[in-house]
Design an enzyme around this catalytic site. Sequence first.
Site, PDB file in Angstrom:
ATOM      1  N   SER A 184       0.847  -1.193   0.000  1.00  0.00           N
ATOM      2  CA  SER A 184       0.000   0.000   0.000  1.00  0.00           C
ATOM      3  C   SER A 184       0.880   1.240   0.000  1.00  0.00           C
ATOM      4  O   SER A 184       2.081   1.165   0.234  1.00  0.00           O
ATOM      5  CB  SER A 184      -0.882   0.001   1.247  1.00  0.00           C
ATOM      6  OG  SER A 184      -0.069   0.221   2.383  1.00  0.00           O
ATOM      7  N   LYS A 185       0.222   2.368  -0.246  1.00  0.00           N
ATOM      8  CA  LYS A 185       0.950   3.632  -0.221  1.00  0.00           C
ATOM      9  C   LYS A 185       1.553   3.837   1.170  1.00  0.00           C
ATOM     10  O   LYS A 185       2.639   4.370   1.320  1.00  0.00           O
ATOM     11  CB  LYS A 185       0.006   4.768  -0.591  1.00  0.00           C
ATOM     12  CG  LYS A 185       0.703   6.102  -0.688  1.00  0.00           C
ATOM     13  CD  LYS A 185      -0.291   7.189  -0.936  1.00  0.00           C
ATOM     14  CE  LYS A 185       0.214   8.514  -0.426  1.00  0.00           C
ATOM     15  NZ  LYS A 185       0.418   8.571   1.017  1.00  0.00           N
ATOM     16  N   ARG A 186       0.806   3.392   2.177  1.00  0.00           N
ATOM     17  CA  ARG A 186       1.290   3.542   3.549  1.00  0.00           C
ATOM     18  C   ARG A 186       2.601   2.776   3.773  1.00  0.00           C
ATOM     19  O   ARG A 186       3.486   3.232   4.472  1.00  0.00           O
ATOM     20  CB  ARG A 186       0.232   3.087   4.552  1.00  0.00           C
ATOM     21  CG  ARG A 186      -0.156   4.181   5.513  1.00  0.00           C
ATOM     22  CD  ARG A 186      -1.279   3.794   6.453  1.00  0.00           C
ATOM     23  NE  ARG A 186      -2.470   3.339   5.744  1.00  0.00           N
ATOM     24  CZ  ARG A 186      -3.038   2.146   5.932  1.00  0.00           C
ATOM     25  NH1 ARG A 186      -2.536   1.293   6.804  1.00  0.00           N
ATOM     26  NH2 ARG A 186      -4.117   1.805   5.261  1.00  0.00           N
TER      27      ARG A 186
END
Length: 503
Positions: free
Chosen positions: A260-262
């Site tokens: 994920s972007k996270r």
Amino acid sequence: MEKKVRVRFAPSPTGGLHLGGVRTALFNYLFAKKHNGTFILRVEDTDQTRFVEGAEEYIVSCLAWCGIHPDESPQAGGPFAPYRQSERKSSYRQYAEQLIADGFAYYAFDTPEELDAKRKEIPNFLYGQASRMDMNNSLTLSSAEVDELLKNNTPHVVRIKMPEDEHVSFVDMIRGLVSFDTNLVDDKVLLKADGMPTYHLAVVADDRAMEISHIFRGEEWLPSAPIHVLLWKYLGWEDEMPQWAHLPLILKPDGNGKLSKRDGDRLGFPVYAQNWLDPKSGDLTKGFKELGFMPEAFVNLLGMLGWNDGTDQEIFTLPELIEKFSVERISKAGAKFDFEKAKWYNHEWIKNADASQLLEVVKQEFATQGTTLNDDAYTLKVIDLVKDRCNLLTDFILQSGFFFTAPVEYDLTAVKGKWTTEKTAFFNRYQSDLAEGLTAAEMEENFKALATANALKPGELMLPFRMMLVGGKFGPGIFDIALTLGIAETKKRIAAALAAFDA
Ligand code: GLU
């Protein structure tokens, strides 16, 4: 007759383009081009609540950067326009109504408050087989009541009526036979209260309308596949159903979840193709492009996420990927994303690129730092000297800055304490002997001969010399640097450094 190959990349314009999205676009594109087919960009913007201004332009720009140019798209047009689902809004209701008439779907009039109350009352509430007969819909109301509600424009949605005790299956090009138990799938909304279709109805209607033959999409869409298969069947289009391939997930480097972007933020690497400026929050998320990736390297590394050609070859150009691409060699297992490996690809591409191919982007990098490079012939020589030291295009600043700006500070740790008047004398003499026309090899020979003649170790003079020309302990061969800088500049730098060393 073989169906003509037509594939689509169908992103929703909701924000930055994740590298998984670009990989999906790429695999669709490779398959299309391999089979002389058509690659379509279709913008799936029916969810008004998630629509983000500028996201479509951003997606188009990311694809263009990668060299992926749609044959048909909102921008390029095409025989099946419009390619934005919001502009096709009026085409979907007829299908919802056909499904209702045939008993495969129904109107549901439950208000958001009623649904909320149900969710509170029943944990994990699903609108489906177990609950639909307790709700406010055309299955439970009389047809007179339904007609009245519709006549009064009572807000309503249309839901699919999932069949009981059936198995829906299809042959996935990557996974083989996939089967779903319909008892586990809820009655998804097909048409929303605002008249917009949901993803499920729109995707099936448009894949058919646009004569899509094959669909490559992320594994996260697999749970939606039974709904789509049923819709193709219920609408009477079973014979036209495209072939699906659900691409393996791209996994985070640590652990098994989807990247994920996270994860990127947490581990310090980009996940989006290009910089994304969120128009609502004003947050800027850095992309591969701006971080200094060559598009060729980015495409190459994405191509290897879940695919290989069966040999050890890792470096592929886009045309080569098209030539070698085969669905049989796409793996079922998730592909771990490794940023170090991503940089390795970029390094290989930078190292093997022609200096001329890098010229513009290197000039741009320097321009962003406020340095204008106007001598192309000189810049090309510099690029050739340092390119194999760069993992990222942005590394050119650090690796070659000294070619354009003389050092003003020196990393003196290696020189201090060991500096002697003999060494000063050596460099004074060396620089006065430097003459135009010397090759790098001759400069080195003279350097060594002069050192030996003065009972100095050449090895002890190399680092100070590097300090004089570069300012730090890095860079290509020092005599290559001197040759590239030119005699006059080399002399100037020696003189300036001696003043600093002796001070
Ligand atoms: N609009 C979906 C997305 O955002 C498309 C999924 C599909 O390809 O069916 O990825």
